[in-house]
Write a protein that holds these residues in place. Structure first.
Motif, PDB file in Angstrom:
ATOM      1  N   GLY A  18      26.272  36.815  16.599  1.00  0.00           N
ATOM      2  CA  GLY A  18      25.725  36.625  17.935  1.00  0.00           C
ATOM      3  C   GLY A  18      26.803  36.418  18.983  1.00  0.00           C
ATOM      4  O   GLY A  18      27.991  36.497  18.713  1.00  0.00           O
ATOM      5  N   THR A  19      26.362  36.109  20.174  1.00  0.00           N
ATOM      6  CA  THR A  19      27.269  35.934  21.312  1.00  0.00           C
ATOM      7  C   THR A  19      28.175  34.722  21.157  1.00  0.00           C
ATOM      8  O   THR A  19      29.340  34.773  21.504  1.00  0.00           O
ATOM      9  N   SER A  20      27.641  33.631  20.625  1.00  0.00           N
ATOM     10  CA  SER A  20      28.433  32.404  20.541  1.00  0.00           C
ATOM     11  C   SER A  20      28.620  31.893  19.122  1.00  0.00           C
ATOM     12  O   SER A  20      29.228  30.849  18.928  1.00  0.00           O
ATOM     13  N   GLY A  21      28.090  32.613  18.142  1.00  0.00           N
ATOM     14  CA  GLY A  21      28.247  32.147  16.780  1.00  0.00           C
ATOM     15  C   GLY A  21      27.674  33.105  15.765  1.00  0.00           C
ATOM     16  O   GLY A  21      27.017  34.092  16.104  1.00  0.00           O
ATOM     17  N   LEU A  22      27.943  32.799  14.515  1.00  0.00           N
ATOM     18  CA  LEU A  22      27.496  33.601  13.382  1.00  0.00           C
ATOM     19  C   LEU A  22      26.500  32.774  12.579  1.00  0.00           C
ATOM     20  O   LEU A  22      26.773  31.621  12.234  1.00  0.00           O
ATOM     21  N   LYS A  23      25.342  33.344  12.305  1.00  0.00           N
ATOM     22  CA  LYS A  23      24.346  32.710  11.434  1.00  0.00           C
ATOM     23  C   LYS A  23      24.341  33.491  10.133  1.00  0.00           C
ATOM     24  O   LYS A  23      24.482  34.714  10.129  1.00  0.00           O
ATOM     25  N   ALA A  24      24.160  32.765   9.023  1.00  0.00           N
ATOM     26  CA  ALA A  24      24.177  33.413   7.711  1.00  0.00           C
ATOM     27  C   ALA A  24      23.146  32.779   6.798  1.00  0.00           C
ATOM     28  O   ALA A  24      22.799  31.608   6.956  1.00  0.00           O
ATOM     29  N   MET A  25      22.658  33.580   5.856  1.00  0.00           N
ATOM     30  CA  MET A  25      21.767  33.045   4.835  1.00  0.00           C
ATOM     31  C   MET A  25      21.989  33.782   3.526  1.00  0.00           C
ATOM     32  O   MET A  25      22.426  34.926   3.517  1.00  0.00           O
ATOM     33  N   ALA A  26      21.695  33.087   2.450  1.00  0.00           N
ATOM     34  CA  ALA A  26      21.737  33.660   1.115  1.00  0.00           C
ATOM     35  C   ALA A  26      20.296  33.771   0.634  1.00  0.00           C
ATOM     36  O   ALA A  26      19.523  32.812   0.734  1.00  0.00           O
ATOM     37  N   LEU A  27      19.942  34.955   0.139  1.00  0.00           N
ATOM     38  CA  LEU A  27      18.581  35.227  -0.317  1.00  0.00           C
ATOM     39  C   LEU A  27      18.582  35.635  -1.777  1.00  0.00           C
ATOM     40  O   LEU A  27      19.429  36.406  -2.215  1.00  0.00           O
ATOM     41  N   ALA A  28      17.596  35.143  -2.516  1.00  0.00           N
ATOM     42  CA  ALA A  28      17.380  35.607  -3.886  1.00  0.00           C
ATOM     43  C   ALA A  28      16.747  36.984  -3.820  1.00  0.00           C
ATOM     44  O   ALA A  28      16.202  37.380  -2.789  1.00  0.00           O
ATOM     45  N   ALA A  29      16.789  37.716  -4.904  1.00  0.00           N
ATOM     46  CA  ALA A  29      16.185  39.048  -4.960  1.00  0.00           C
ATOM     47  C   ALA A  29      14.695  38.982  -4.638  1.00  0.00           C
ATOM     48  O   ALA A  29      14.125  39.926  -4.100  1.00  0.00           O
ATOM     49  N   SER A  30      14.072  37.845  -4.889  1.00  0.00           N
ATOM     50  CA  SER A  30      12.642  37.658  -4.604  1.00  0.00           C
ATOM     51  C   SER A  30      12.363  37.478  -3.118  1.00  0.00           C
ATOM     52  O   SER A  30      11.228  37.528  -2.691  1.00  0.00           O
TER      53      SER A  30
END
Length: 69
Positions: A18-30
């Motif tokens: 994004g403009t002021s930061g990075l968002k992240a997530m980890a997802l299971a295959a489900s």
């Protein structure tokens, strides 16, 4: 015979730069969310009406969020 599809233990990482930061997530295959995190970075204003970001800040943010996930 082996399957080429996602395995039960596979984890996917999603990044939103994004403009002021990075968002992240980890997802299971489900599709279950396993973890979320974010990292901020500055937006520079070298002149009136002009805004810039340093690509190195993006890379540092990616390293930070992946390490946290």
């Amino acid at each position: 015979m082996t399957s080429a599809g996602p395995g039960q233990d596979d984890v996917y990482i999603g990044l939103d730069l994004g403009t002021s930061g990075l968002k992240a997530m980890a997802l299971a295959a489900s599709g279950t969310i396993l973890a979320r995190t974010s990292a901020a970075y500055p937006t520079h204003q070298p002149a009136a009406g002009a805004y810039e970001q340093e690509p190195d800040d993006w890379l540092r943010a990616v390293q930070q969020v992946v390490a946290r996930l």
